[in-house]
Every structure is written in C-alpha cells, then in structure tokens.
Design a protein around this motif. Structure first.
Motif, short mmCIF file in Angstrom:
data_model
loop_
_atom_site.label_atom_id
_atom_site.label_comp_id
_atom_site.label_asym_id
_atom_site.label_seq_id
_atom_site.Cartn_x
_atom_site.Cartn_y
_atom_site.Cartn_z
N GLY A 112 0.82 -1.22 0.00
CA GLY A 112 0.00 0.00 0.00
C GLY A 112 0.85 1.26 0.00
O GLY A 112 0.35 2.35 -0.28
N ALA A 113 2.14 1.12 0.33
CA ALA A 113 3.07 2.25 0.26
C ALA A 113 3.84 2.10 -1.05
O ALA A 113 4.58 1.15 -1.23
CB ALA A 113 4.03 2.24 1.45
N ASN A 114 3.61 3.01 -1.97
CA ASN A 114 4.28 2.89 -3.25
C ASN A 114 4.64 4.27 -3.81
O ASN A 114 4.26 5.29 -3.25
CB ASN A 114 3.44 2.09 -4.25
CG ASN A 114 2.02 2.59 -4.33
OD1 ASN A 114 1.78 3.78 -4.50
ND2 ASN A 114 1.05 1.68 -4.20
N GLN A 115 5.38 4.23 -4.90
CA GLN A 115 5.89 5.43 -5.54
C GLN A 115 6.66 6.31 -4.53
O GLN A 115 6.65 7.53 -4.62
CB GLN A 115 4.77 6.24 -6.19
CG GLN A 115 4.02 5.48 -7.26
CD GLN A 115 2.82 6.26 -7.77
OE1 GLN A 115 2.44 7.30 -7.25
NE2 GLN A 115 2.20 5.72 -8.81
N LEU A 116 7.30 5.67 -3.58
CA LEU A 116 8.04 6.41 -2.57
C LEU A 116 9.38 6.87 -3.14
O LEU A 116 10.06 6.12 -3.84
CB LEU A 116 8.29 5.55 -1.34
CG LEU A 116 7.06 5.10 -0.57
CD1 LEU A 116 7.46 4.18 0.56
CD2 LEU A 116 6.28 6.29 -0.04
N ARG A 117 9.72 8.08 -2.81
CA ARG A 117 11.04 8.59 -3.19
C ARG A 117 11.53 9.48 -2.06
O ARG A 117 10.75 10.10 -1.35
CB ARG A 117 11.03 9.29 -4.53
CG ARG A 117 10.27 10.58 -4.55
CD ARG A 117 10.31 11.21 -5.97
NE ARG A 117 9.79 12.55 -5.95
CZ ARG A 117 10.46 13.63 -5.66
NH1 ARG A 117 11.74 13.54 -5.35
NH2 ARG A 117 9.91 14.83 -5.67
N LEU A 136 10.62 12.46 2.36
CA LEU A 136 10.09 11.24 1.77
C LEU A 136 8.67 11.55 1.31
O LEU A 136 7.88 12.12 2.07
CB LEU A 136 10.07 10.11 2.80
CG LEU A 136 9.61 8.76 2.23
CD1 LEU A 136 10.51 7.65 2.73
CD2 LEU A 136 8.18 8.47 2.56
N SER A 137 8.38 11.20 0.08
CA SER A 137 7.03 11.43 -0.45
C SER A 137 6.63 10.25 -1.31
O SER A 137 7.46 9.49 -1.79
CB SER A 137 6.97 12.73 -1.24
OG SER A 137 7.89 12.71 -2.30
N GLY A 138 5.31 10.09 -1.47
CA GLY A 138 4.79 9.01 -2.29
C GLY A 138 3.32 8.82 -2.03
O GLY A 138 2.60 9.76 -1.68
N ARG A 139 2.88 7.57 -2.17
CA ARG A 139 1.47 7.27 -1.98
C ARG A 139 1.34 6.17 -0.92
O ARG A 139 2.13 5.25 -0.87
CB ARG A 139 0.84 6.83 -3.29
CG ARG A 139 1.04 7.92 -4.35
CD ARG A 139 0.08 7.92 -5.49
NE ARG A 139 -1.33 7.91 -5.21
CZ ARG A 139 -2.07 8.98 -4.94
NH1 ARG A 139 -1.52 10.17 -4.83
NH2 ARG A 139 -3.36 8.86 -4.77
N ASP A 174 5.88 5.40 10.75
CA ASP A 174 5.54 4.06 11.22
C ASP A 174 4.55 3.39 10.27
O ASP A 174 4.64 2.20 10.00
CB ASP A 174 4.95 4.12 12.63
CG ASP A 174 5.99 4.41 13.70
OD1 ASP A 174 7.21 4.28 13.41
OD2 ASP A 174 5.60 4.78 14.81
N ASP A 175 3.57 4.16 9.78
CA ASP A 175 2.57 3.61 8.88
C ASP A 175 3.19 3.17 7.56
O ASP A 175 2.83 2.14 7.00
CB ASP A 175 1.47 4.64 8.64
CG ASP A 175 0.18 4.02 8.10
OD1 ASP A 175 0.05 2.78 8.11
OD2 ASP A 175 -0.69 4.79 7.66
N VAL A 176 4.14 3.93 7.04
CA VAL A 176 4.79 3.60 5.77
C VAL A 176 5.53 2.27 5.88
O VAL A 176 5.48 1.43 4.98
CB VAL A 176 5.75 4.72 5.33
CG1 VAL A 176 6.67 4.26 4.20
CG2 VAL A 176 4.96 5.96 4.90
N PHE A 177 6.22 2.04 7.00
CA PHE A 177 7.02 0.82 7.12
C PHE A 177 6.32 -0.30 7.88
O PHE A 177 6.86 -1.38 8.03
CB PHE A 177 8.37 1.14 7.75
CG PHE A 177 9.29 1.82 6.79
CD1 PHE A 177 9.99 1.08 5.86
CD2 PHE A 177 9.40 3.20 6.76
CE1 PHE A 177 10.80 1.70 4.92
CE2 PHE A 177 10.21 3.83 5.84
CZ PHE A 177 10.91 3.07 4.90
N GLY A 178 5.11 -0.07 8.32
CA GLY A 178 4.33 -1.13 8.95
C GLY A 178 4.70 -1.34 10.40
O GLY A 178 5.84 -1.13 10.82
N ALA A 179 3.71 -1.73 11.15
CA ALA A 179 3.89 -1.96 12.59
C ALA A 179 4.82 -3.13 12.85
O ALA A 179 4.92 -4.06 12.04
CB ALA A 179 2.54 -2.21 13.24
#
Length: 181
Positions: A112-117, A136-139, A174-179
C-alpha cells in the motif's frame, strides 16, 4: 607638556619629517602583510581537511543508500556502527553492527506504500559528522503522503560510526514501514 612653537628653529619640521619617514617605512610593508593575511585566511586548515573527508564519507554513504548499493554501504560502515530509528515500525529500534544496519536498510515499505522517493534537501557537515535533511514522499493506500526526516551521522576514520534518524511525522513514518510484528 611642552607644546612646540614656530620659534623652535626647525625642530618641529625635523620631528615631522622623522615621523613621516617611519610611517612611510611601515606602509611600504603593508602590501606584503595584506598578502600574508589573505593567504592565512584562505589556506586550508587541518579542520578543513577533516571536514572534507567527513563530507566525502557521508556523501558516498548517502549516494550508496539512494542506489540501494549494500556492498558500498557495508564498506562505509564501521563494524560496530549503531543506527537509532525511533517509532514502532519494523525498522524502529537500536541496531548495532554493520550486518544489522544493512538488514534494516533492506526492509521494504508495507503493501500500500508505493511510488516512494526520498529527496535530499540539505547537508550540514562539520569535522566529526553531519546532518542530512530529507523529504520522503509518495502514496500510501491511494493518498499522497510526505514527511521530513533528518539523519545525523557520526564519522570516524572514514567510516560511519553512528546514525540517528529523526522524523517530522513519526506516525506516518511508522505507517509507511508497517507496525512491528
């Protein structure tokens, strides 16, 4: 105090002439003194050399991280490096040793975390380390997200000895990398 008068039979003129001669002698050395001062201000110092070496190490490390080049990352890490990452995600915690740091750098963002740069915004360096500012930005789950982070890196003998991460939005990070499982 005796104040000279025009009736001093030329003694005033002699004193003025002597003072003017001494002043001319001193001023004649001024261009050399200015040149020496300029050289001293622009000459590299040991601190400048150390700062340049530290900056070179940090930039090489950050470039390797950007490329995902684990071999170069490992070469630039001190064997006993410490990486501190705040929060409650799978990358959070205190990671000690080059192997542990390389392992955490391989953790992928959650589904669910994608297009991250990551964009490097600025780097401050002194003779012992530096602070690298990033965005860090993305979706994430279909919505646009962005947060800032800072990496504080301590460098010794050409190797990264310590990394401390600070984030502008820890909940989002935390949400981007998962609990943590």
């Amino acid at each position: 105090m005796d104040i000279p008068t025009p009736t001093d039979d030329g003694r005033i003129s002699a004193r003025i002439a002597a003072a003017a001669s001494e002043l001319a002698r001193l001023l004649s050395h001024l261009p050399e003194a200015v040149d020496e001062l300029g050289d001293a201000e622009t000459a590299p110092t040991a601190h400048d050399d150390r700062r340049e070496r530290v900056e070179k190490t940090i930039l090489a490390f950050l470039d390797a991280v950007d490329r995902g080049d684990l071999e170069t990352i490992r070469e630039l890490l001190h064997p006993d490096v410490t990486y501190r990452s705040p929060g409650r995600s799978r990358v959070s915690g205190v990671h000690v040793g080059a192997d542990a740091v390389c392992s955490v750098m391989q953790v992928l963002p959650r589904p669910g975390a994608n297009q991250l740069r990551t964009e490097r915004i600025h780097l401050f360096v002194d003779g012992e380390g530096g602070a690298s500012f990033h965005r860090l930005s993305g979706r994430l789950d279909g919505r646009s997200v962005s947060y800032e982070l800072v990496l504080r890196l301590a460098v010794g003998d050409g190797l990264v000895e310590e990394i401390t991460e600070l984030t502008g939005d820890q909940y989002l990070a935390d949400d981007v990398f998962g609990a943590t499982p």
